[in-house]
Structure formats: structure tokens, C-alpha cells
Design a protein around this motif. Structure first.
Motif, PDB file in Angstrom:
ATOM      1  N   SER A 198       0.807  -1.219   0.000  1.00  0.00           N
ATOM      2  CA  SER A 198       0.000   0.000   0.000  1.00  0.00           C
ATOM      3  C   SER A 198       0.838   1.265   0.000  1.00  0.00           C
ATOM      4  O   SER A 198       2.060   1.222   0.195  1.00  0.00           O
ATOM      5  N   VAL A 199       0.153   2.375  -0.183  1.00  0.00           N
ATOM      6  CA  VAL A 199       0.729   3.710  -0.003  1.00  0.00           C
ATOM      7  C   VAL A 199       0.493   4.105   1.454  1.00  0.00           C
ATOM      8  O   VAL A 199      -0.364   3.544   2.137  1.00  0.00           O
ATOM      9  N   SER A 200       1.238   5.089   1.923  1.00  0.00           N
ATOM     10  CA  SER A 200       1.210   5.428   3.348  1.00  0.00           C
ATOM     11  C   SER A 200      -0.159   5.909   3.837  1.00  0.00           C
ATOM     12  O   SER A 200      -0.499   5.746   5.008  1.00  0.00           O
ATOM     13  N   SER A 201      -0.948   6.482   2.942  1.00  0.00           N
ATOM     14  CA  SER A 201      -2.238   7.055   3.359  1.00  0.00           C
ATOM     15  C   SER A 201      -3.386   6.048   3.363  1.00  0.00           C
ATOM     16  O   SER A 201      -4.518   6.397   3.691  1.00  0.00           O
ATOM     17  N   PHE A 202      -3.105   4.797   3.012  1.00  0.00           N
ATOM     18  CA  PHE A 202      -4.175   3.803   2.863  1.00  0.00           C
ATOM     19  C   PHE A 202      -3.846   2.564   3.679  1.00  0.00           C
ATOM     20  O   PHE A 202      -2.851   1.884   3.425  1.00  0.00           O
ATOM     21  N   ASP A 203      -4.679   2.267   4.677  1.00  0.00           N
ATOM     22  CA  ASP A 203      -4.486   1.105   5.547  1.00  0.00           C
ATOM     23  C   ASP A 203      -5.017  -0.134   4.837  1.00  0.00           C
ATOM     24  O   ASP A 203      -6.225  -0.378   4.804  1.00  0.00           O
ATOM     25  N   ILE A 204      -4.109  -0.934   4.283  1.00  0.00           N
ATOM     26  CA  ILE A 204      -4.556  -2.052   3.452  1.00  0.00           C
ATOM     27  C   ILE A 204      -5.123  -3.192   4.293  1.00  0.00           C
ATOM     28  O   ILE A 204      -6.010  -3.927   3.851  1.00  0.00           O
ATOM     29  N   PHE A 205      -4.651  -3.345   5.527  1.00  0.00           N
ATOM     30  CA  PHE A 205      -5.205  -4.373   6.409  1.00  0.00           C
ATOM     31  C   PHE A 205      -6.661  -4.037   6.751  1.00  0.00           C
ATOM     32  O   PHE A 205      -7.533  -4.904   6.732  1.00  0.00           O
ATOM     33  N   LYS A 206      -6.903  -2.767   7.030  1.00  0.00           N
ATOM     34  CA  LYS A 206      -8.272  -2.331   7.327  1.00  0.00           C
ATOM     35  C   LYS A 206      -9.169  -2.541   6.115  1.00  0.00           C
ATOM     36  O   LYS A 206     -10.332  -2.971   6.245  1.00  0.00           O
ATOM     37  N   ALA A 207      -8.646  -2.248   4.923  1.00  0.00           N
ATOM     38  CA  ALA A 207      -9.433  -2.429   3.700  1.00  0.00           C
ATOM     39  C   ALA A 207      -9.774  -3.893   3.483  1.00  0.00           C
ATOM     40  O   ALA A 207     -10.903  -4.231   3.112  1.00  0.00           O
ATOM     41  N   LEU A 208      -8.811  -4.781   3.713  1.00  0.00           N
ATOM     42  CA  LEU A 208      -9.073  -6.212   3.560  1.00  0.00           C
ATOM     43  C   LEU A 208     -10.091  -6.700   4.593  1.00  0.00           C
ATOM     44  O   LEU A 208     -10.907  -7.580   4.305  1.00  0.00           O
ATOM     45  N   THR A 209     -10.016  -6.112   5.788  1.00  0.00           N
ATOM     46  CA  THR A 209     -10.991  -6.467   6.820  1.00  0.00           C
ATOM     47  C   THR A 209     -12.409  -6.133   6.348  1.00  0.00           C
ATOM     48  O   THR A 209     -13.361  -6.886   6.604  1.00  0.00           O
ATOM     49  N   GLN A 210     -12.559  -5.014   5.655  1.00  0.00           N
ATOM     50  CA  GLN A 210     -13.867  -4.617   5.131  1.00  0.00           C
ATOM     51  C   GLN A 210     -14.325  -5.536   3.996  1.00  0.00           C
ATOM     52  O   GLN A 210     -15.515  -5.582   3.687  1.00  0.00           O
ATOM     53  N   CYS A 211     -13.366  -6.259   3.398  1.00  0.00           N
ATOM     54  CA  CYS A 211     -13.696  -7.183   2.303  1.00  0.00           C
ATOM     55  C   CYS A 211     -13.701  -8.639   2.769  1.00  0.00           C
ATOM     56  O   CYS A 211     -13.708  -9.554   1.940  1.00  0.00           O
ATOM     57  N   LYS A 212     -13.663  -8.874   4.063  1.00  0.00           N
ATOM     58  CA  LYS A 212     -13.422 -10.222   4.583  1.00  0.00           C
ATOM     59  C   LYS A 212     -14.454 -11.248   4.124  1.00  0.00           C
ATOM     60  O   LYS A 212     -14.149 -12.442   4.039  1.00  0.00           O
ATOM     61  N   ASP A 213     -15.678 -10.802   3.807  1.00  0.00           N
ATOM     62  CA  ASP A 213     -16.699 -11.747   3.362  1.00  0.00           C
ATOM     63  C   ASP A 213     -16.366 -12.367   2.010  1.00  0.00           C
ATOM     64  O   ASP A 213     -16.919 -13.419   1.653  1.00  0.00           O
ATOM     65  N   THR A 214     -15.471 -11.730   1.253  1.00  0.00           N
ATOM     66  CA  THR A 214     -15.085 -12.267  -0.056  1.00  0.00           C
ATOM     67  C   THR A 214     -13.755 -13.011  -0.003  1.00  0.00           C
ATOM     68  O   THR A 214     -13.289 -13.504  -1.025  1.00  0.00           O
ATOM     69  N   LEU A 215     -13.136 -13.090   1.173  1.00  0.00           N
ATOM     70  CA  LEU A 215     -11.812 -13.700   1.319  1.00  0.00           C
ATOM     71  C   LEU A 215     -11.886 -15.002   2.105  1.00  0.00           C
ATOM     72  O   LEU A 215     -12.720 -15.159   3.000  1.00  0.00           O
ATOM     73  N   GLU A 216     -10.993 -15.920   1.775  1.00  0.00           N
ATOM     74  CA  GLU A 216     -10.854 -17.153   2.552  1.00  0.00           C
ATOM     75  C   GLU A 216     -10.078 -16.871   3.835  1.00  0.00           C
ATOM     76  O   GLU A 216     -10.423 -17.352   4.907  1.00  0.00           O
ATOM     77  N   LYS A 217      -8.988 -16.115   3.705  1.00  0.00           N
ATOM     78  CA  LYS A 217      -8.210 -15.694   4.866  1.00  0.00           C
ATOM     79  C   LYS A 217      -7.304 -14.546   4.461  1.00  0.00           C
ATOM     80  O   LYS A 217      -7.038 -14.324   3.271  1.00  0.00           O
TER      81      LYS A 217
END
Length: 583
Positions: A416-435
Motif C-alpha cells: 500500500s501507499v502510506s495514506s491507505f491502511d490495506i489491512f483495514k481495507a481487507l478487513t472490510q472485504c473479509k466476506d469475499t476472502l478465505e483468509k
């Protein structure tokens, strides 16, 4: 200049605004130059106690290991394992952070008399973190205590499984915990310190590297063994000898070089320079760093990639053997093999990068206008895509995720870039992820083919809320103006004193104005060399990869963004400028 921003040729320059009163107060109190005071305030260091701690770091100023909840329970269980001769496994990650942490903890425990087996999973066969098949093998070997390094915080099921097999687990990790902690005997993690009401750099709770967490366990163990008279038949080990690998792992994991990390790195780099470990000496010799002052850059771009190449190419045991071997000739052979693997990795990296760029440039995919770049290819090497993702972020200023196929799933690396929390973004997409797992700037993930399109759509929607389709333009912060007459050996001494530099403590960047260009040359069609003069003082200035088209270079220069360096050439040493950007 508009709103404190100078539009450079390649980057935006943010001219840091600080209160002149605060600058003067620090200058007067510590008798330091004006630019040093600005440098400190720009990094949030403005009070006398904080300035004192930064300017005069000491190992004695490290927080005590008691700040970690559970560390006392861990020490008692380890002492029991040694006392009753129970087999112990130290289970690390396959990157530099995990391998260095595994090495120092294994060595310390063996010195203390433990029966220790170091274990690293294979990236492709076992994946990241604790693996049930490896736990089965350890159980068959009679292992009764499992200590993780740089992993384990999200392995709830695996820790439960180990417990059913009669294995106690101590987790040492620096990654963010998931919603449920593993039911380990002890969990030692800097993120849990806040539950114990210790303020450990509140703005960055996960800033310690995995090797540093392991090192803190060793600090506590030495103290615990002393208090229980455990060392009565042994000489207490000097833990400073491990600081070379602590610095190596800390820098390689790209954690902020602030607070504890800065102290450990500051004192670890000199230990690295004169390390007696055969594997470290072999690496230094291979990288032509023997008898030289080693910088964060040397570690990050010369030493660490060769160690990481082992894990990326699926032969992680080679890196562990290198760091643990006491045979010089064997260590040299392993170092050469790691160098060969690193060259192979570089070739594979360039191939993947070219394919990724072709996908981005292809109008069919409509990727150039996206706020994030999610790319997938069946044939990409899973050990390499993380590096390529970082290079794509650097080029386009957007979050990037690269995915490769594994056992029917898409698995990949996110950067990611410094202004974007990619872990938080993935957390918001967790329903589409296996892990998934990771931190603000980097993460790993797995997604089923059926959910790939839904994930890409969801992730891009989240990214578009803060990232423009053109990406985030690179930005550098100008610490202070600096005249040529002020670039002296004394200035360089202060620059050295403020080091080591890295994330959280970037190298000071200066602004030069009101100068005359006496000569301009383009080297190898891409490097810029200027001979400049200001108030009677002349100096050479060199900027690497700053020329895209020699015909488009400006006729005159108003500002330079730079930092000063020593240039050693043909037995001579002189000061010159390293140009970062111009306008």
C-alpha cells in the motif's frame, strides 16, 4: 510555492512548518544547529526529555521486558523444559525477521542447556505460520514445548491442535492479533501491551519486529535465570552479541526506526560490522562490506535480499544454516548459493513486473483508471509477487495486490501507499476472502476463484474513497534550507548522530536556493550531474535516474531537494550533494 508545497519535477515537496520559538528553544537548550532542531521537531521530538533520549540513545534506556503480558509465565515454562530435559521447538517464519529471530532464540536456549530444534515452514508446502503437519512431526519427536517467532498470533486452531498432542505453545509475534487470541500458554506481542496499560509509542503499537520480540524474551529469560540461580554453573551470556541479527531482522522487516527499534538498530549495526558469526562474515564479504561502515541501505538492499531469497525460492533452511553454522568454509559456500538464488529471484521478478505492467497498460483491462491495482496470473511465482507489488505501488502511487494460483485458490501479496491502511481495507472485504493477515502497509490473502470478481469490486470501491485514479504523487518533506557554506564535516557528524534512517526516521532532506549552475552533464542518458556555486563556494551535485529526456531538462534551476554525502573516490574523500529532485 503554494500552501507550503513546491512542485518538483518528480515529486511534491512539503516544506515542513514548525514554530520558530520551539526551534530556537531546542537550539539554545542543546547547543545544536538550527537544521537539527527543525529535523527533530519534524519527527515529533520537541521536549527536552524526548530530545535527550533521541540524541543520546542507550541500551539502558530500553523499556524493561516486564511490559509484555505473559512473559513471566513463558520464562517459567522454558526453565521447566530445560530442567526436565524436554525437547523444545523454535518455530519461525521464512523471512529475514523470522529467521534471525529463530537463530538468536535457538542459540540462547542451547547455551542455557535446552534441547532445541529450530523449525521453518516451507512457503509453498506449508504456507505462513503454524502448520498441523509440522506439529505432527514435532509430536513424534517428543517435543513438549513449541515457541513461535514472528508468527502464531492468528493460529488459533493450530495452537489448540498442538495442545491436544500434549505440546505447550508460547507465541512470540509482532503481527496484529485477530478477533480471538490463540489459547497458548503465553502470548508475547507488543499489541497486547496496551491491555496492560503500558504506553509503548501509542502512535505505532505494532512497531517492533518479530526478532525484537524474541530478543525481549531472551532479556527476560537471562534475568529470570539469574534470579533463580540458574546460571550458577554457567557464565551469563552477553546478549549484545545478538544485536547484529536483531538489527538485520529489524531493518529487513521495514518497521519504523523509532523508539526501541532505533536503539536496537543504532547499537546493532556496529555489532554487525564486526560480527564474528561465520555466516554473517561470509555475507559481508560477498557484498563487499567487510571493514566498512554498514548503513540501513546496505542491510535492506544488499544483505537482506540474499537471506530472503532462500524463503522466496523454497529453500528457507539454507538461510537458517548460514546464520547458525560455525564452519567458515561451509558458510561461504551457502552464501554463494544464496547469491545465486537471489540472482534467479531478480530474473523472475523482472519477468513478473513486465507482465504486470503489460496488463496495466492494456486498455482491455481498464486498470489505469482504477484507484487500486489487483492483478492475477496463474503462472506467477508466489514467493516473488510481494516484491513486484511494492514496485508497482512505487511506480503508480496506488495500492497493489498481485495474486497467483495455489491449490485452486488465488493467493497473493498486498502492498500500500502510506495514506491507505490495506489491512483495514481487507478487513472490510473479509466476506469475499478465505483468509488474510498483515498490517497497515502490507498483507497476504487468499480468495476463491468464485469470489475474485466480488473481491476486486469491493476492494476498488474502498480504495476509490481515498485514492484518486491518478494515484498519490510521491512526496518528500523538506526539513530545512541549507547553504553550501554550511555543508561541513561538522554537519556530517550531526547527520551520522541522527541516524540510523528508515521508516519513521527518514534522512534529513534540505532545500538549496539562490545558486548558480556552472556546468551540467548527463551521465549514461539518465543521471544528472551539476557543478554549482553559491556565495563563492562550489560543489558537485549528482542525481541518479533523474533524466527522462535530456532535451527536456530546464534551462535554469530554482531549487534543489538534496542531502549531502561523502564521496570516496581513488583514495580521496570529498563532500557532494545527492539530488532527490529539482525544479
Amino acid at each position: 510555492m503554494e500552501n507550503g508545497i513546491i512542485k518538483g519535477c518528480f515529486q511534491d515537496w512539503k516544506v515542513a512548518h514548525v514554530e520558530e520559538k520551539s526551534v530556537k528553544e531546542l537550539c539554545d537548550y542543546f547547543k545544536i544547529p538550527y537544521w537539527v532542531s527543525r529535523f527533530l521537531i519534524n519527527r515529533g521530538i520537541s521536549s527536552p526529555p524526548a530530545t535527550e533520549k533521541f540524541l543520546y540513545p542507550s541500551l539502558d534506556k530500553l523499556p524493561t521486558p516486564e511490559i509484555f503480558p505473559g512473559i513471566g509465565i513463558a520464562a517459567e515454562r522454558i526453565r521447566k523444559a530445560i530442567t526436565f530435559n524436554q525437547p523444545v521447538a523454535v518455530y519461525g517464519d521464512y523471512d529475514v525477521d523470522g529467521i534471525t529471530g529463530t537463530t538468536i532464540l535457538t542459540d540462547f536456549l542451547r547455551f542455557a542447556g535446552a534441547r532445541v530444534q529450530p523449525v521453518l515452514p516451507n512457503r509453498f508446502e506449508h504456507g505462513y505460520g503454524l502448520n498441523a503437519r509440522i506439529i505432527d512431526e514435532l509430536a513424534l519427536l517428543g517435543v513438549k514445548l513449541l515457541i513461535t517467532v514472528d508468527c502464531g498470533i492468528t493460529n488459533v486452531r493450530e495452537v489448540d491442535y498442538a495442545s491436544k498432542l500434549g505440546i505447550d505453545t508460547i507465541v512470540t509475534d509482532h503481527h496484529r492479533p485477530g478477533p480471538d487470541l490463540p489459547k497458548a500458554l503465553a502470548v508475547i506481542n507488543p499489541h497486547l501491551i496496551f491491555e496492560n496499560q503500558h504506553n509503548l509509542e501509542a502512535d505505532n503499537p505494532g512497531y517492533l519486529a518479530g526478532v525484537s520480540v524474541a530478543f525481549y524474551l531472551m532479556i527476560y529469560l537471562r534475568k529470570h535465570f539469574r534470579e533463580t540461580n540458574f546460571w550458577k554453573h554457567k557464565v551469563e551470556p552477553n546478549l549484545k552479541k545478538y544485536l547484529d541479527l536483531v538489527a538485520l531482522g529489524t531493518i529487513a522487516d521495514q518497521v519504523p526506526i523509532t523508539g526501541i527499534n532505533r536503539i536496537l538498530t543504532k547499537f546493532g549495526l556496529p555489532v554487525l560490522e564486526r560480527s564474528e558469526k561465520p555466516g554473517v562474515k561470509a555475507l559481508l564479504q560477498l557484498c563487499k562490506l567487510t571493514n566498512k561502515k554498514i548503513s540501513v541501505w546496505d542491510v535492506g538492499f544488499l544483505l537482506a535480499p540474499r537471506i530472503n531469497a532462500a524463503g522466496r525460492m523454497g529453500v528457507e533452511h539454507l538461510a537458517l544454516e548460514l546464520l547458525m553454522h560455525d564452519d567458515t568454509s561451509k558458510a561461504q559456500r551457502i552464501a554463494l548459493e544464496l547469491d545465486r538464488l537471489n540472482q534467479k529471484r531478480q530474473h523472475c521478478e523482472e519477468k513478473i513486473l513486465k507482465e504486470a505492467l503489460d496488463m496495466i497498460e492494456n486498455p482491455v483491462h481498464c486498470l489505469k483508471e482504477a484507484s487500486a491495482l489487483v492483478l492475477a496470473n496463474d503462472d506467477w511465482h508466489r514467493g516473488i509477487i510481494g516484491i513486484v507489488a511494492s514496485r508497482i505501488v512505487d511506480r503508480f502511487g496506488k495500492p497493489a495486490i498481485l495474486l497467483a494460483k495455489n491449490e485452486g485458490y488465488w493467493e497473493g501479496s498486498a502492498r500500500s501507499v502510506s495514506s491507505f491502511d490495506i489491512f483495514k481495507a481487507l478487513t472490510q472485504c473479509k466476506d469475499t476472502l478465505e483468509k488474510f493477515g498483515g498490517h497497515r502497509m502490507a498483507a497476504g490473502l487468499r480468495v476463491s476463484p468464485d469470489n475474485l470478481n466480488a473481491f476486486v469490486e469491493s476492494f476498488n470501491r474502498i480504495a476509490s474513497e481515498t485514492i484518486p485514479s491518478t494515484g498519490i504523487r510521491k512526496q518528500i518533506t523538506i526539513d530545512s534550507k541549507l547553504a553550501l557554506r554550511d555543508i561541513t564535516p561538522q554537519t556530517m557528524e550531526f547527520i551520522d548522530k541522527l541516524s540510523p534512517y528508515g521508516l519513521g526516521n527518514p534522512r534529513p532532506v534540505f532545500l538549496l536556493e539562490s545558486f548558480i549552475v556552472r556546468d551540467l552533464r548527463v551521465l549514461k542518458d539518465k543521471h544528472l550531474m551539476l557543478y554549482i556555486e553559491q556565495n563563492g563556494k562550489s560543489m558537485r551535485a549528482l542525481g541518479f535516474n533523474l533524466v527522462e529526456d535530456p532535451a527536456k531538462l530546464p534551462n535554469s534551476f530554482r531549487y534543489l531537494a538534496f542531502y549531502p554525502v561523502y564521496n570516496h573516490w581513488e583514495g580521496n574523500t570529498y563532500l557532494e550533494l545527492r539530488i532527490l529532485d529539482f525544479c
